[in-house]
Design a protein around this motif. Structure first.
Motif, PDB file in Angstrom:
ATOM      1  N   TYR A 139       0.804  -1.197   0.127  1.00  0.00           N
ATOM      2  CA  TYR A 139       0.093   0.148   0.143  1.00  0.00           C
ATOM      3  C   TYR A 139       1.031   1.132  -0.110  1.00  0.00           C
ATOM      4  O   TYR A 139       0.689   2.308  -0.700  1.00  0.00           O
ATOM      5  N   ALA A 140       1.990   1.291   0.792  1.00  0.00           N
ATOM      6  CA  ALA A 140       2.966   2.392   0.815  1.00  0.00           C
ATOM      7  C   ALA A 140       3.367   2.816  -0.557  1.00  0.00           C
ATOM      8  O   ALA A 140       3.725   3.917  -0.879  1.00  0.00           O
ATOM      9  N   PHE A 141       3.905   1.526  -1.361  1.00  0.00           N
ATOM     10  CA  PHE A 141       4.578   2.034  -2.473  1.00  0.00           C
ATOM     11  C   PHE A 141       3.363   2.630  -3.548  1.00  0.00           C
ATOM     12  O   PHE A 141       3.855   3.430  -4.109  1.00  0.00           O
ATOM     13  N   ALA A 142       2.121   2.142  -3.292  1.00  0.00           N
ATOM     14  CA  ALA A 142       1.352   2.719  -4.260  1.00  0.00           C
ATOM     15  C   ALA A 142       0.940   4.117  -3.929  1.00  0.00           C
ATOM     16  O   ALA A 142       0.675   4.966  -4.816  1.00  0.00           O
ATOM     17  N   ILE A 143       0.613   4.599  -2.639  1.00  0.00           N
ATOM     18  CA  ILE A 143       0.257   5.723  -2.249  1.00  0.00           C
ATOM     19  C   ILE A 143       1.657   6.807  -2.540  1.00  0.00           C
ATOM     20  O   ILE A 143       1.187   7.954  -2.834  1.00  0.00           O
ATOM     21  N   ALA A 144       2.776   6.202  -2.563  1.00  0.00           N
ATOM     22  CA  ALA A 144       3.990   7.018  -2.903  1.00  0.00           C
ATOM     23  C   ALA A 144       4.223   7.240  -4.501  1.00  0.00           C
ATOM     24  O   ALA A 144       4.817   7.776  -4.796  1.00  0.00           O
ATOM     25  N   ASP A 145       3.246   6.454  -5.203  1.00  0.00           N
ATOM     26  CA  ASP A 145       3.373   6.382  -6.736  1.00  0.00           C
ATOM     27  C   ASP A 145       4.733   6.090  -7.366  1.00  0.00           C
ATOM     28  O   ASP A 145       5.220   6.900  -8.115  1.00  0.00           O
ATOM     29  N   TYR A 146       5.287   5.069  -6.745  1.00  0.00           N
ATOM     30  CA  TYR A 146       6.656   4.770  -7.352  1.00  0.00           C
ATOM     31  C   TYR A 146       6.731   3.215  -7.327  1.00  0.00           C
ATOM     32  O   TYR A 146       6.339   2.434  -6.389  1.00  0.00           O
ATOM     33  N   ALA A 147       7.248   2.725  -8.496  1.00  0.00           N
ATOM     34  CA  ALA A 147       7.632   1.264  -8.592  1.00  0.00           C
ATOM     35  C   ALA A 147       8.992   0.875  -9.012  1.00  0.00           C
ATOM     36  O   ALA A 147       9.004   1.257 -10.605  1.00  0.00           O
ATOM     37  N   PRO A 148       9.918   0.355  -8.396  1.00  0.00           N
ATOM     38  CA  PRO A 148      11.133   0.082  -8.878  1.00  0.00           C
ATOM     39  C   PRO A 148      10.935  -0.737 -10.061  1.00  0.00           C
ATOM     40  O   PRO A 148      10.182  -1.705  -9.897  1.00  0.00           O
ATOM     41  N   LYS A 149      11.945  -0.672 -11.044  1.00  0.00           N
ATOM     42  CA  LYS A 149      11.555  -1.305 -12.237  1.00  0.00           C
ATOM     43  C   LYS A 149      13.035  -2.112 -12.496  1.00  0.00           C
ATOM     44  O   LYS A 149      13.958  -1.445 -12.336  1.00  0.00           O
ATOM     45  N   PHE A 150      12.924  -3.235 -13.192  1.00  0.00           N
ATOM     46  CA  PHE A 150      14.028  -4.088 -13.483  1.00  0.00           C
ATOM     47  C   PHE A 150      14.078  -4.255 -14.798  1.00  0.00           C
ATOM     48  O   PHE A 150      13.387  -3.846 -15.720  1.00  0.00           O
ATOM     49  N   GLU A 151      15.505  -4.724 -15.316  1.00  0.00           N
ATOM     50  CA  GLU A 151      15.791  -4.461 -16.778  1.00  0.00           C
ATOM     51  C   GLU A 151      15.055  -5.483 -17.711  1.00  0.00           C
ATOM     52  O   GLU A 151      14.818  -5.162 -18.815  1.00  0.00           O
ATOM     53  N   ASP A 152      14.611  -6.352 -17.096  1.00  0.00           N
ATOM     54  CA  ASP A 152      13.824  -7.409 -17.724  1.00  0.00           C
ATOM     55  C   ASP A 152      12.333  -6.784 -18.193  1.00  0.00           C
ATOM     56  O   ASP A 152      11.387  -7.410 -18.566  1.00  0.00           O
ATOM     57  N   GLY A 153      11.965  -5.665 -17.584  1.00  0.00           N
ATOM     58  CA  GLY A 153      10.711  -5.026 -17.739  1.00  0.00           C
ATOM     59  C   GLY A 153       9.718  -5.462 -16.530  1.00  0.00           C
ATOM     60  O   GLY A 153       8.400  -4.920 -16.502  1.00  0.00           O
ATOM     61  N   SER A 154       9.919  -6.110 -15.590  1.00  0.00           N
ATOM     62  CA  SER A 154       9.307  -6.480 -14.590  1.00  0.00           C
ATOM     63  C   SER A 154       9.200  -5.506 -13.332  1.00  0.00           C
ATOM     64  O   SER A 154      10.304  -4.402 -13.687  1.00  0.00           O
TER      65      SER A 154
END
Length: 605
Positions: free
Chosen positions: A235-250
């Motif tokens: 929930y915290a990552f969602a309200i911060a509006d941020y998602a770490p991304k990986f090289e493979d697109g995930s």
């Protein structure tokens, strides 16, 4: 926590090992059942950022704020201040700053929780007399204090247990959300504004630093998270509006979903609601998680643990994410319908539930009747915000669930409002679209919406303006002043319209008999030609009626032969759909003793 325990947890998940490498974690198994190529870190800051923050602190003058001490790797003796009696952000920040060298991860977590709590309280001006008198110097001092505590937070992240890490992340997530939404309303020089400037205005990179660091630290211990901590963490990552991304697109959310699925049976209603809401809010699709979560809820013997917000959030998440789960919708519909009443359901919950069933195309007439009956018996409709009112009637119209009494009561309520300034443009267009679609004629409501739409026409987008004019024409509310007044805005937006919007606008102006030469010109014809292959039969039939009207006006505006032929063919093959205005005219003629032929099909339709 020893390293071996972390490594054992990682070995259970190949995806987690990949994520650890991509994020640059130090605790990585030396042997794995598969091979991984050395990855390139994508969008992931390194610990060098911590050095940047530290250098900012060390560059302050000797008379400035005290610098953060470093012990060369020797473990500190932690001693957390008692911050429970602090009443303001200034007070709790000063106390944390005074003890920053010795604060444990738990103390840091408590600090950010308190800051997020105080931040949501309305600030009535510069918070202290000291702040008023010292001005910029005080602001600079508080900014340095925040910097020191941020650095201490990042330094302690790696040694956090899962509960402290989840609590810290939740506090920071709430701060990111509130600071991002409230910048324009914050008093100059307040800690609220300082955090806004630090994390939002100039802080996109800072947010990335903090949450990448948190993600990196969490992966080795994700298997230890209990249901509540994991749900709050997501929930915290969602309200911060941020998602770490990986090289493979995930993304990091893929790791979190893989961690959550085996634990779903331990999630309570609040945990499930928060987690699913977070994935939908973050626009992170994970069908496996939604399917397993839905199955988990369906398998429960009773849904009595779920309150109205839990149910509405879950349904909203599935509908928003376009994740189908008919058994889940059926179970929740049955549960709600079996309740004695919906008095405990908040207006927003009723709105979201009806919206979700309509959006998901899940038909449960008894549920809609239950919701409508609950709404019309409410003593204070003022509790329903404009969005809720608009969503409810939109949902009933989309689901084709008729309830005239509901539409009348809501129409009377909206008409009685002083103004419609609280409605967004899309809410105004959805409102009249719903009434027109359900053939609910409420002239005073349409008149009030027309006045608001003319006043705020530049705020509409192309779908909104197309739905608006279609609704007025379809419902027989021929307000030529509205159509004439909207002509400049329609002319500006027509180039952004899709095929159905073009057809709706053309048909509506034809029904209203408003020529609008600045809209219907050679540019309009060119836009129609560019969309020729996208028009449905219904849209082609609408364009055909518009073309006949142009001929009646004796203008020189004509569709290209190829498109005109398609329109004529669609009109001949499509069953006529008389408008409400046509029904009214036929009714008046019939009452006068005449026997008019309602439809006469010619070679041109």
């Amino acid at each position: 926590m020893d390293t071996n325990k972390k490594i054992m947890g990682i070995r259970k998940s190949p995806l987690a090992i990949t994520a650890l490498i991509l994020l640059g974690a130090s605790h990585i198994p030396t042997t794995t059942p598969f091979s991984i190529k050395p990855p390139i870190i994508t969008n992931s800051p390194t610990s060098a950022v911590v050095v940047r923050w530290q250098s900012q602190l060390h560059s302050s003058s000797s008379t400035g704020p005290r610098r953060l001490a470093h012990d060369g790797g020797v473990q500190r003796t932690t001693r957390d201040p008692d911050m429970r009696n602090c009443k303001t952000i200034e007070e709790v920040t000063q106390m944390a700053y005074d003890h920053v060298d010795n604060m444990s991860p738990r103390g840091v977590a408590a600090y950010w929780t308190l800051v997020s709590k105080f931040l949501q309280q309305r600030s009535r001006g510069p918070p202290t007399k000291n702040a008023q008198s010292e001005g910029d110097q005080t602001q600079q001092q508080m900014a340095h204090q925040f910097d020191s505590i941020f650095v201490r937070t990042l330094e302690g992240i790696e040694s956090c247990g899962y509960r402290d890490l989840a609590q810290t992340t939740m506090g920071l997530g709430k701060i990111m959300k509130f600071a991002g939404n409230s910048g324009k309303r914050l008093p100059k020089g307040s800690p609220h504004q300082i955090l806004h400037n630090h994390l939002v205005v100039n802080g996109t990179k800072n947010k990335q630093i903090i949450f990448d660091q948190i993600a990196r630290a969490s992966i080795p211990i994700l298997h230890e998270f209990d249901a509540r901590s994991l749900s709050n963490f997501i929930y915290a990552f969602a309200i911060a509006d941020y998602a770490p991304k990986f090289e493979d697109g995930s993304t990091f959310y893929d790791i979190l979903a893989q961690t959550a699925i085996p634990k779903l049976k331990t999630f309570n209603s609040h945990d499930l609601s928060n987690m699913l809401w977070a994935y939908a809010t973050a626009k992170e699709t994970n069908s496996a998680l939604f399917e397993e979560a839905g199955d988990t809820i369906v398998a429960l013997g009773s849904l009595n643990e779920f309150n109205s917000q839990h149910l509405s959030n879950i349904l909203w998440a599935y509908a928003t994410s376009n994740e189908s789960h008919p058994k889940l919708f059926k179970k929740i519909a049955g549960h709600i319908d079996a309740l004695d009443n919906l008095e405990k359901f908040y207006p927003q919950a009723l709105s979201n539930i009806s919206w979700a069933y309509a959006t998901a195309r899940e038909s449960y007439p008894q549920l809609f009747k239950k919701i409508a009956d609950s709404v019309i018996t409410r003593k204070y409709l003022i509790e329903f915000k404009p969005q809720a009112l608009s969503n409810i009637v939109w949902a009933f119209a989309t689901a084709n669930e008729s309830h005239p009494k509901l539409f009348k009561i809501l129409s009377d309520h909206i008409t009685a409002l002083d103004n419609l300034d609280g409605f967004k443009p899309e809410e105004l267009s959805d409102l009249v679209w719903a009434y027109a679609s359900m053939k609910e004629s409420h002239p005073l409501l349409f008149q009030k919406v027309a006045e608001a739409a003319i006043k705020r026409q530049t705020e509409f987008d192309s779908p909104g303006i197309a739905n608006l004019v279609w609704a007025f024409a379809s419902n027989g509310q021929i307000d030529q002043h509205l159509f004439t007044s909207l002509e400049p805005t329609v002319g500006t937006l027509v180039s952004k319209c899709n095929s159905q919007e073009l057809a709706n606008i053309a048909w509506a102006y034809a029904v209203a008999n408003v020529a609008a030469p600045s809209v219907f010109n050679d540019d309009f014809i060119q836009i129609c030609l560019e969309n020729e292959d996208e028009f449905t039969l219904e849209a082609l039939s609408q364009l055909h009626q518009w073309q006949l009207w142009q001929e009646q006006l004796e203008t020189n505006i004509r569709l290209p032969p190829s498109l005109e032929e398609k329109c004529n063919g669609a009109s001949v093959s499509t069953l006529p759909r008389p408008s409400d205005l046509q029904h009214d005219v036929i009714s008046e003629l019939s009452s006068s003793g005449l026997q008019p032929e309602e439809e006469a099909l010619t070679k041109r339709g």
